[in-house]
Design an enzyme around this catalytic site. Structure first.
Site, short mmCIF file in Angstrom:
data_model
loop_
_atom_site.label_atom_id
_atom_site.label_comp_id
_atom_site.label_asym_id
_atom_site.label_seq_id
_atom_site.Cartn_x
_atom_site.Cartn_y
_atom_site.Cartn_z
N SER A 1 0.84 -1.20 0.00
CA SER A 1 0.00 0.00 0.00
C SER A 1 0.87 1.24 0.00
O SER A 1 1.71 1.42 0.88
CB SER A 1 -0.91 0.01 1.23
N HIS B 1 -1.24 -1.33 -4.25
CA HIS B 1 -2.52 -1.06 -3.62
C HIS B 1 -2.64 0.46 -3.41
O HIS B 1 -1.82 1.06 -2.70
CB HIS B 1 -2.62 -1.78 -2.27
N ASP C 1 -4.90 3.48 -2.08
CA ASP C 1 -6.03 3.84 -1.23
C ASP C 1 -6.55 5.23 -1.58
O ASP C 1 -5.83 6.22 -1.47
CB ASP C 1 -5.62 3.82 0.25
N MET D 1 -9.23 7.93 -0.45
CA MET D 1 -10.08 8.28 0.69
C MET D 1 -10.61 9.71 0.52
O MET D 1 -9.88 10.59 0.05
CB MET D 1 -9.29 8.19 1.99
N HIS E 1 -8.37 0.84 -4.17
CA HIS E 1 -9.31 0.61 -3.06
C HIS E 1 -10.02 1.93 -2.75
O HIS E 1 -9.42 2.86 -2.23
CB HIS E 1 -8.53 0.11 -1.84
N MET F 1 -12.29 4.10 -0.70
CA MET F 1 -12.92 4.32 0.61
C MET F 1 -13.62 5.67 0.55
O MET F 1 -13.18 6.66 1.15
CB MET F 1 -11.88 4.24 1.72
N MET G 1 -11.43 -6.19 5.53
CA MET G 1 -10.55 -5.29 6.28
C MET G 1 -10.19 -5.92 7.62
O MET G 1 -11.07 -6.38 8.36
CB MET G 1 -11.24 -3.94 6.49
N GLY H 1 -3.05 4.05 8.05
CA GLY H 1 -2.09 2.97 8.05
C GLY H 1 -1.48 2.78 9.43
O GLY H 1 -1.68 3.60 10.33
N GLY H 2 -0.73 1.71 9.58
CA GLY H 2 0.00 1.48 10.82
C GLY H 2 -0.80 0.91 11.97
O GLY H 2 -0.31 0.85 13.10
N ASP I 1 -6.49 -6.61 4.37
CA ASP I 1 -5.83 -5.30 4.37
C ASP I 1 -5.86 -4.73 5.77
O ASP I 1 -6.92 -4.51 6.35
CB ASP I 1 -6.59 -4.37 3.40
N GLY J 1 -2.61 -4.12 9.07
CA GLY J 1 -1.80 -4.77 10.09
C GLY J 1 -1.08 -6.01 9.63
O GLY J 1 -0.74 -6.89 10.44
N GLY K 1 1.40 -2.27 4.18
CA GLY K 1 1.84 -0.89 4.05
C GLY K 1 3.10 -0.60 4.82
O GLY K 1 4.21 -0.64 4.28
#
Length: 223
Positions: A9, A32, A34, A36, A65, A67, A136, A143-144, A174, A176, A196
Site C-alpha cells: 500500500s 494497492h 487507497d 479516501m 481501493h 474508501m 478489512m 495505516g500502521g 488489508d 496490520g 503498508g
C-alpha cells in the site's frame, strides 16, 4: 500456501516522491492505491488524476481501493483508467451488484470490501459477481494499525463459501499485515495481502516483500 500475492500500500509511502517509491516495490504483484474522501473514512488521500499518473509511471498493475461515499458514481471512472482492479465498499454502495457488473463491463476486475464489523454472510450470494473480496483487518482510514484477530473467523467463513461455490474469487486482507500476522491470515484462507508500513517502513521494501512471501510459501517459515 501457493499463489499468494503481495500488494504493498502506497498509503505508507513518501507522497512527495511517489514515482521513486513505486520503483522500490517492483517485486510486488500489484500496487494497492487507497483513495479516501474524508467522508466515508476520516482521512483524505488522493483522487482520479493522481491514480492516473501512478498508472503512467508504474509498471505494476494497480489495485485501487475506494474508501469513498457515492462510490456508484465515482468507481467507473477509475475502471476507465485501465487499472487491474477496483474495490468498492459494500457499506458505501447503493447497488453493489449493478456496480460490480459495471466495473467488469469496463474491463477491470470488480472487488468488494467489508469493514471489520460488517458480516460477510449477507454478501455471499454476490460472490459470482466479484473477482475479489476484501476483508478489512483494521478499521479503514489510516495505516500502521494493529491486525484484528477477531476477523480470522470471518476469513475462514469467506474462504469456505468461495471454495464451496468453486469460484475463482481472490480473498484479500488489508490492515496490520506483518511477517507475524500474514501467516494467521493465510492459514484462515486469505491469498492476497495488502502490506503498508511493514513494507515501506523498512530500509529495503523489496526485501520486505520477499520476506512476507517466504512466510506463506510452501516450505517457508510458516505454511
Amino acid at each position: 500456501m501457493s499463489g499468494c500475492r503481495i500488494h504493498p500500500s502506497i498509503l505508507s509511502a513518501d507522497f512527495a516522491n511517489l514515482e521513486a517509491e513505486l520503483h522500490r516495490i517492483e517485486t510486488a504483484d500489484a500496487v494497492h492505491v487507497d483513495v479516501m474522501d474524508n467522508h466515508f473514512v476520516p482521512n483524505l488521500t488522493l483522487g482520479l488524476p493522481v491514480v492516473e499518473r501512478i498508472g503512467q509511471v508504474s509498471a505494476l498493475p494497480l489495485d485501487v481501493h475506494l474508501m469513498i461515499d457515492d462510490v456508484d458514481r465515482w468507481a467507473p471512472g477509475y475502471a476507465d483508467l485501465g487499472v487491474q482492479s477496483v474495490t468498492f465498499h459494500a457499506e458505501a454502495a447503493a447497488a453493489p451488484v449493478r456496480l460490480a457488473r459495471e466495473l467488469r463491463s469496463r474491463g477491470t476486475r470488480a472487488a468488494m470490501a467489508l469493514r471489520p464489523a460488517t458480516a460477510v454472510e449477507p454478501y455471499l450470494d454476490m460472490l459470482p459477481e466479484l473477482d475479489m473480496l476484501l476483508l478489512m483487518t483494521v478499521e479503514p482510514g489510516f495505516g500502521g494499525q494493529s491486525f484484528l484477530d477477531i476477523i480470522l473467523p470471518k476469513i475462514r467463513r469467506a474462504r469456505a463459501a468461495i471454495d464451496g461455490a468453486g469460484l475463482p474469487v481472490a480473498l484479500q486482507v488489508d490492515g496490520g499485515i506483518t511477517r507475524e500476522t500474514i501467516l494467521r491470515a493465510a492459514e484462515a484462507g486469505a491469498d492476497v495481502f495488502v502490506a503498508g508500513s511493514s513494507v515501506y517502513g523498512t530500509e529495503d521494501p523489496a526485501a520486505a516483500i520477499d520476506a512476507l512471501r517466504h512466510v506463506v510459501a510452501p516450505g517457508g517459515s510458516g505454511l
